[in-house]
Each structure stands twice: as C-alpha cells, then as structure tokens.
Design an enzyme around this catalytic site. Structure first.
Site, PDB file in Angstrom:
ATOM      1  N   SER A   1      33.417  88.351  14.681  1.00  0.00           N
ATOM      2  CA  SER A   1      32.851  89.600  14.187  1.00  0.00           C
ATOM      3  C   SER A   1      32.731  89.539  12.660  1.00  0.00           C
ATOM      4  CB  SER A   1      33.714  90.781  14.652  1.00  0.00           C
ATOM      5  OG  SER A   1      33.059  92.000  14.433  1.00  0.00           O
TER       6      SER A   1
ATOM      7  N   ASP B   1      29.304  90.558  20.437  1.00  0.00           N
ATOM      8  CA  ASP B   1      30.455  90.381  19.549  1.00  0.00           C
ATOM      9  C   ASP B   1      31.457  89.338  20.030  1.00  0.00           C
ATOM     10  OD1 ASP B   1      32.558  90.733  17.804  1.00  0.00           O
ATOM     11  OD2 ASP B   1      32.882  92.839  18.261  1.00  0.00           O
TER      12      ASP B   1
END
Length: 386
Positions: free
Chosen positions: A77, A215
């Site tokens: 991320s 993600d």
C-alpha cells in the site's frame, strides 16, 4: 490464518537449522519493510528521513541514499509507494527521491489523492489523480530497473492469488516486469477507497498477460515484513555474495520494519453484549479494524520470536506508534492539520523507548542501525575490491 501457517513453517525450519556460523557483517542481508496505511505513511517517512540523515552523517556523504544500504526493500500500500520512491532510478541512475522528499510529496499530493470523487455505489475516490501523479513521477521505469531488490505486494481478484513484484522473480516470470506506476497504484488500491487496477504485460513468448489488482494489504494484511524476509532468504540462497549464509539463518539478517501507527493498543474495544446487537455492516467495519490491529501485532510477535530463537534479537527493530488517537487514526484524512499531526507523531516516536523493558529510544536504535549499515557497506566494498 495463512500468515500464521506461514510463520509456523518458517519457525520450525529455523529451529531445525543447527548452523553455528558466526555472523559476518559484510555478508549480512539487510532488509527494510514498510507497512501500509494511506496518509499515515507520513510516520515511516519521518523515520526514513532520520535514518538517511544518519547514514549521510556517518559516511560523510550527502548523496547517500537508503537504496545503497539495503539488499531488500519491501512495502505494501503506501509502503509500496515509499519503496518505489526510494528505489526507482532517475536519469543519473540514483533514487529519484531522497527520504527528505517524501513528506513534502504527501503534503503536495495527499489532498488531491484523497479528495472525495466517488459515489455511494463505488469507491470513495476515483484514483485518477493518484495514477496520474504516479505516472508523472515514475515514468516508464519497470521493476528490473529498481536500484535494489524490491518486494511490493498486491492481490489479483481474477485469479484470487497474491502477486509479489520482485526483481529476483523476473527470470522465471518475466510478466512481472511491470511499470512501477502500475505496481504502485495496484498496491495502494484499497477496496472501498480506490478502484481495482487493470493492466497488461507480456510473457517470455510475447503473449499478453493481464492483471486485475487491489491493495497489497489484502495479501500481506498491511505488514509486509514476513514477505520481505522471505525474499531476503531467497536472495541469500541465490546470490554468491552471501555464500556463508545458511538456509534461513536469521543470525545474518538485519531487519528494520516501519509501521504506520495503530489505535491506542486496540483503543476501540467492545463487549460481547454490544457486539451481539450488530448487523453485517457494523461487523464489517469492526472486523477490518480488528484484523489490521491484530495482524500488525502478531507479525511483530512472530518475527521477534524467530530472531530471539536464533539469539539475534538485536538484528530486528520494529518502529511503531501504538497510541494514535483522533484523526491520526484515519488512513485518508489528508487535511493539512492532520498531516501536521502525523509529522509530530513521527518526530515524537523517535524519542520514545523501543520497549517497556529497554531505555534505548528509537532514535538511538536507528543510530545503531545506521552504523551497522555503514560498516557493512564498507566491508563489502573492500571485499569486492580484492
């Protein structure tokens, strides 16, 4: 569950390793791991700026960069974005961003990235600005051009499998040689917040290979330290520079793991009586919070146990703030006031003790790491000159 299983396998394999090889500093594998957390990436950015400053001071070299000292840099991320910023080369084949450039990046672009642009039926943000700024900053650079080994995670929702982008995987899987901006958007495309990312690359025979990614936290649950260690272990086994390292010998690994902060040690607690009244939506929100907090704690616990089992606890440093409150707990509050608070969190964290049982502060521990990294780099350079 998958993380627990992976750890247990690693743990018992390590305990089975009976090597008594003494750690050779020049052959130690150095690993930097950076958690996910949206705008809270400002916290590890402060830590990185301090560490890079220490390395420049120790080596008397204002051009020293983190990528010069770490064999593996991993992130998920926002941690994946930081990884790319400090490993992607510029036109002079040096990192295009110094650590001191990262916090200003968040202040300049954060409010535009986290500017509500979605709908009640889709992600909160459309991701267009994020992708645009990544394209501008990272250009056409691909994984193979990274200045050191990287480990950036994502998750393919079409194949239902994690995707790990590393340089060392490219020989077997050339389709992973994606553009860094595609990788960075993908690892940051948190469900609910940003749309998934679709792009294509090519296999060794020229066939099109498609990715449908979200993600990296879906694959590594926010903390990529175990992933980074796995990549480092493979690197140690395959690279002749680390010839003395035995399989899974953590005595010869140096790991720095940076967190993005958690809520006051499970600040939002509940009773069974309260939870009994929740519906599906309320449970979804609570489970996400509980999973993120628990996974960060458990990964640190797993790794600490492994290093202690090998009598190498000083080779591992986890830098984490466990007392976030108010707006600083939000991954998408990019208001100037909140970003200033996050800077303060990072700066204050440096002055805090590493643990309740140790008087050493994070600042002192990072200075110690900087000296180790510097000495190891010099020893390796001397060895290579013979």
């Amino acid at each position: 569950m998958a993380t627990t299983k992976s750890f247990l396998i690693l743990f018992f394999m390590i305990l089975a390793t009976t090597s008594s090889t003494c750690a050779k500093l020049e052959e130690m594998v150095t690993v930097l791991s950076i958690d996910g957390g949206g705008i809270k990436g400002i916290i590890p950015a402060i830590i990185l700026e301090f560490l890079e400053g220490q390395l420049q001071e120790v080596d008397n070299n204002k051009d020293a960069r983190l990528a010069d000292y770490f064999d593996v840099i991993g992130g998920t991320s926002t941690g994946g974005l930081l990884t790319a910023m400090i490993t992607t080369p510029n036109e002079n084949n040096r990192p295009f961003a110094a650590a001191k450039d990262i916090v200003p990046f968040y202040f300049e672009h954060g409010p535009h990235i986290f500017n509500y642009s979605g709908s009640i039926f889709g992600p909160r943000y459309d991701g267009k600005y994020l992708l645009q700024v990544l394209q501008e900053k990272l250009g056409e650079t691909r994984v193979h051009q990274a200045l050191t080994e990287v480990a950036i995670s994502s998750f393919d929702i079409k194949t239902n499998k994690p995707v790990i982008f590393t340089k060392s995987n490219l020989a077997k899987s050339p389709e992973l040689d994606a553009k860094m901006y595609d990788i960075c958007y993908s690892t940051a495309a948190a469900p609910i917040y940003f749309p998934p990312h679709h792009f294509v690359t090519h296999t060794s025979n020229g066939a099109t290979y498609e990715f449908n990614l979200v993600d990296g936290g879906v694959a590594t649950v926010g903390d990529p330290a175990l992933l980074s260690l796995s990549v480092a272990t493979r690197l140690a086994q395959e690279d002749p520079a680390f010839s003395s390292i035995k399989s899974l010998d953590y005595k010869q690994m140096l790991l720095l793991s940076l967190g993005t902060g958690t809520n006051s040690e499970f600040d939002k607690t509940y009773t069974a009586e309260e939870a009994a009244k929740w519906g599906p939506l309320r449970w979804m929100l609570a489970i996400q919070q509980m999973t993120n907090a628990a996974s960060s704690y458990m990964t640190d616990y797993y790794i600490s146990t492994v290093f202690q089992a090998r009598h190498s606890q000083n080779n591992y440093l986890r830098v984490q703030e466990n007392a976030l409150t108010g707006t600083t707990t939000e991954m998408d509050d990019a208001s100037e006031a909140n970003m200033e608070l996050l800077v303060q969190v990072g700066e204050t964290l440096l002055k805090k003790p590493v643990s309740k049982d140790s008087p050493e502060t994070y600042e002192e521990a990072l200075k110690r790491f900087a000296k180790l990294l510097s000495n190891r780099k010099k020893l390796r350079a001397n060895k290579a000159s013979y």
